[in-house]
Structures are given as C-alpha cells and as structure tokens.
Design a protein around this motif. Structure first.
Motif, mmCIF file in Angstrom:
data_model
loop_
_atom_site.group_PDB
_atom_site.id
_atom_site.type_symbol
_atom_site.label_atom_id
_atom_site.label_comp_id
_atom_site.label_asym_id
_atom_site.label_seq_id
_atom_site.Cartn_x
_atom_site.Cartn_y
_atom_site.Cartn_z
ATOM 1 N N LYS A 49 1.084 -4.250 4.163
ATOM 2 C CA LYS A 49 2.544 -4.362 4.072
ATOM 3 C C LYS A 49 2.937 -5.376 3.007
ATOM 4 O O LYS A 49 3.820 -5.124 2.179
ATOM 5 N N GLU A 50 2.248 -6.508 2.996
ATOM 6 C CA GLU A 50 2.526 -7.545 2.002
ATOM 7 C C GLU A 50 2.237 -7.029 0.594
ATOM 8 O O GLU A 50 3.007 -7.265 -0.339
ATOM 9 N N MET A 52 2.306 -3.900 -0.456
ATOM 10 C CA MET A 52 3.310 -2.912 -0.838
ATOM 11 C C MET A 52 4.638 -3.572 -1.203
ATOM 12 O O MET A 52 5.358 -3.087 -2.063
ATOM 13 N N GLU A 53 4.956 -4.681 -0.549
ATOM 14 C CA GLU A 53 6.172 -5.406 -0.908
ATOM 15 C C GLU A 53 6.061 -5.975 -2.320
ATOM 16 O O GLU A 53 7.038 -5.983 -3.068
ATOM 17 N N LYS A 54 4.859 -6.431 -2.693
ATOM 18 C CA LYS A 54 4.655 -6.984 -4.033
ATOM 19 C C LYS A 54 4.630 -5.877 -5.088
ATOM 20 O O LYS A 54 5.138 -6.051 -6.185
ATOM 21 N N GLY A 56 5.908 -2.697 -4.853
ATOM 22 C CA GLY A 56 7.152 -1.936 -4.963
ATOM 23 C C GLY A 56 6.864 -0.443 -5.029
ATOM 24 O O GLY A 56 6.060 0.078 -4.263
ATOM 25 N N ASP A 57 7.464 0.236 -5.987
ATOM 26 C CA ASP A 57 7.300 1.684 -6.132
ATOM 27 C C ASP A 57 5.936 1.984 -6.732
ATOM 28 O O ASP A 57 5.657 1.657 -7.885
#
Length: 97
Positions: A49-50, A52-54, A56-57
């Motif tokens: 999750k972390e 994917m937050e960094k 992005g797309d």
C-alpha cells in the motif's frame, strides 16, 4: 428428447467427469495455499500500500527491470513536453533575452 439433446447431454456429462478430478485438485491446492496467502497479505499488504501511494499511477512506468546485481528498478515513462509558452509582450524593437 431429440438425438441432439441426448448427444449434448452425454457430451457435457463426459466433459464434467473428465474435469472433475482437476477441479478437486485445484480445490485441494487452494485450501493448502490459503494460510500462506493470508499471511502474505497481512505482512506485505501495508508495504505494498505504501509503495503504491509513492508510485501513483502504475501506467506512468515501464515494466520493472532486474539489474545484474539483483536490484529491481522502475523507470518512469517520458512525459510529453508541455507546450511552449507564448513570448511575452515587449515594446517594439526590444529583444527579450
């Protein structure tokens, strides 16, 4: 019942009997893998999750590459250049540098 219906029924019964062992094997495999997958999700979920937050797309990146030393890199795709800004209004005869 017509011959076509009987034939179709026999065909699907035979097909069902053929794939039943494979389905049972798949069910057994999924039951064996379930605890490991749950543990993986619990331990890696927050890290993913972390990440994917960094990131992005994900479509903004090329597929991951593994370097000879084992490092994995993600290369960002080149963004198209923004359109050039129109020149600023200047007095006649002046050149903006």
């Amino acid at each position: 019942m017509s011959l076509m219906e009987q034939g179709a029924r026999l065909f699907f019964r035979g097909l069902s009997e053929e794939i039943e062992p494979a389905i049972e094997d798949l069910r057994d495999l999924s039951e064996q893998m379930e605890p490991a997958l749950r543990e993986f999700a619990q331990t890696m979920g927050p890290a993913l999750k972390e990440l994917m937050e960094k990131v992005g797309d994900i479509n903004m990146y090329h597929p991951p590459e593994m370097l000879p030393n084992g490092d994995i890199i993600l290369r960002r795709k080149d963004d198209p250049l923004p359109p050039p800004e129109p020149p600023a209004e200047s007095a006649p005869g002046e050149v903006e540098l």
